[in-house]
Design a protein around this motif. Structure first.
Motif, PDB file in Angstrom:
ATOM      1  N   ASP A 113      12.489  43.403  83.724  1.00  0.00           N
ATOM      2  CA  ASP A 113      11.597  44.281  84.481  1.00  0.00           C
ATOM      3  C   ASP A 113      10.791  45.221  83.596  1.00  0.00           C
ATOM      4  O   ASP A 113      10.611  46.398  83.908  1.00  0.00           O
ATOM      5  N   CYS A 114      10.289  44.699  82.500  1.00  0.00           N
ATOM      6  CA  CYS A 114       9.464  45.507  81.583  1.00  0.00           C
ATOM      7  C   CYS A 114       8.088  45.758  82.205  1.00  0.00           C
ATOM      8  O   CYS A 114       7.463  44.847  82.753  1.00  0.00           O
ATOM      9  N   VAL A 115       7.616  47.020  82.122  1.00  0.00           N
ATOM     10  CA  VAL A 115       6.303  47.366  82.671  1.00  0.00           C
ATOM     11  C   VAL A 115       5.328  47.823  81.591  1.00  0.00           C
ATOM     12  O   VAL A 115       4.144  48.023  81.866  1.00  0.00           O
TER      13      VAL A 115
ATOM     14  N   CYS B 250      10.747  48.353  75.053  1.00  0.00           N
ATOM     15  CA  CYS B 250      10.272  47.959  76.372  1.00  0.00           C
ATOM     16  C   CYS B 250      10.407  49.157  77.303  1.00  0.00           C
ATOM     17  O   CYS B 250      11.447  49.815  77.324  1.00  0.00           O
TER      18      CYS B 250
ATOM     19  N   ARG C 199      10.775  50.396  81.014  1.00  0.00           N
ATOM     20  CA  ARG C 199      11.192  49.838  82.306  1.00  0.00           C
ATOM     21  C   ARG C 199      11.669  50.954  83.234  1.00  0.00           C
ATOM     22  O   ARG C 199      12.180  51.984  82.776  1.00  0.00           O
TER      23      ARG C 199
ATOM     24  N   SER D 145      14.023  53.033  85.737  1.00  0.00           N
ATOM     25  CA  SER D 145      15.462  53.222  85.867  1.00  0.00           C
ATOM     26  C   SER D 145      15.752  54.141  87.049  1.00  0.00           C
ATOM     27  O   SER D 145      14.861  54.822  87.548  1.00  0.00           O
TER      28      SER D 145
ATOM     29  N   LEU E 128      11.102  56.411  83.857  1.00  0.00           N
ATOM     30  CA  LEU E 128      10.859  55.286  82.961  1.00  0.00           C
ATOM     31  C   LEU E 128      11.682  55.491  81.700  1.00  0.00           C
ATOM     32  O   LEU E 128      11.770  56.608  81.172  1.00  0.00           O
TER      33      LEU E 128
ATOM     34  N   ARG F 125       7.444  42.637  84.719  1.00  0.00           N
ATOM     35  CA  ARG F 125       7.212  42.830  86.153  1.00  0.00           C
ATOM     36  C   ARG F 125       5.840  42.250  86.521  1.00  0.00           C
ATOM     37  O   ARG F 125       4.825  42.591  85.897  1.00  0.00           O
TER      38      ARG F 125
ATOM     39  N   SER G   3       5.348  51.167  91.962  1.00  0.00           N
ATOM     40  CA  SER G   3       4.448  50.864  90.841  1.00  0.00           C
ATOM     41  C   SER G   3       3.155  50.207  91.311  1.00  0.00           C
ATOM     42  O   SER G   3       2.340  49.784  90.484  1.00  0.00           O
TER      43      SER G   3
END
Length: 318
Positions: A127-129, A140, A142, A144, A150, A165, A291
């Motif tokens: 789920d890296c953004v 990375c 992500r 939480s 983040l 993601r 997001s």
């Protein structure tokens, strides 16, 4: 750290938009780290379809024939095998010096990424953004704690599997010449033992857009008062060429199918536009859609949590 490998996902031999997003992210990561990157895809797409990946910076494309892969199973009519896909991608990466493997965090990517991580003895970051960089290394970014913050996650080993993601990384056009190579099966050391699980039939429940891949989503909650009023959601979605979504409460009540559920226990979405109709905004729901690029909320309660994340809010009866 070795080079970067991107898995480009297809559906019915057509590349999905998230494949272009993953390629753009892989190219950016490779440039920042001074590494090479390549693409692998398992399908029976034409060379013309494969060349479309070159529009997003993929010059080195490796194709593994899906028909040839399935033929190893000895099973008639096999469509897909989770374990065979994972073994093929893992062995290709190990044989060719790829230490970082990127793929989209679709249901498909979420399914095979953990298996690939185990087979390649890699860390896994789901789920890296976004990415951050420091002195030749990367973290990375992500979400939480159900999307409340983040976090920067830095792999402590060279080998890493990362899922991205969907709809967060932009597919950036960067046209390059493509070199397409067919991957010989005999170099991947695969056998019938790699087909521990397999699918022989797919049934499509409906022709509706999948909320996990849609660019626009119209979602309904308990504020609609009953399943008979969801025609409001469906009509608006039809006008906007959007997917229909739902909160957990209405899915649990049996008003809508689970495939439409958005949230921590449903699907995580990041569309360009998310319209929340009669959804109060429980933290589990916000974790699955906060997001989104633009959020429009309609709710009678002016203090509903959904308004804390909304770009536009309407206080009123949906």
């Amino acid at each position: 750290m070795g080079n970067i490998l991107v898995f480009a996902e297809t559906k019915d031999n057509n590349f999905k938009s998230n494949a272009f997003e993953a390629i753009s992210a892989g190219k950016m990561l490779a440039e920042k780290l001074g590494k090479d990157f390549a693409v692998i895809s398992i399908n029976d797409a034409s060379d013309e379809q494969l060349k479309s990946l070159g529009n997003y910076g993929a010059s080195n494309i490796n194709k593994l024939s899906l028909n040839e892969l399935n033929s190893l199973s000895g099973i008639t009519g096999i469509i897909y095998s989770h374990s065979a896909y994972a073994a093929a991608i893992s062995n290709f990466a190990l044989n060719n010096g790829f230490d970082v493997i990127l793929m989209s965090g679709t249901s498909f990517g979420k399914e095979i990424a953990p298996s690939i991580a185990v087979k390649t003895n890699s860390a896994i970051i789901p789920d890296c953004v976004d990415f951050s960089f420091d002195n030749g290394s990367f973290c990375c970014v992500r979400p939480s704690y159900a999307g409340k913050c983040l976090t920067n996650v830095k792999p402590e080993v060279d080998k890493t599997v990362i899922t991205l993601r969907p709809n967060v990384f932009k597919a950036v056009q960067n046209i390059v010449d493509t070199n397409i190579q067919n991957v010989p099966l005999d170099l991947l050391n695969l056998s019938v033992n790699d087909f521990k699980t397999f699918v022989t039939e797919l049934s499509v429940a409906s022709g509706k857009l999948d909320v996990a891949e849609a660019d626009i989503i119209v979602s309904g909650g308990r504020g609609l008062r009953g399943p008979e009023n969801f025609n409001l959601i469906e009509n608006l979605a039809g006008v906007l060429d959007a997917a229909t979504g739902a909160s957990r409460a209405v899915v649990d009540a049996g008003w809508r199918p689970h495939s439409e559920q958005v949230g921590q226990t449903g699907k995580t979405v990041s569309p360009s536009l998310y319209i929340a109709c009669g959804i109060s905004g429980a933290i589990q729901h916000l974790a699955g859609m906060s997001s989104s690029k633009y959020i429009v909320a309609i709710n009678k309660d002016k203090d509903a949590p959904i308004f804390q994340v909304a770009d536009y809010g309407i206080v009123g009866d949906v």
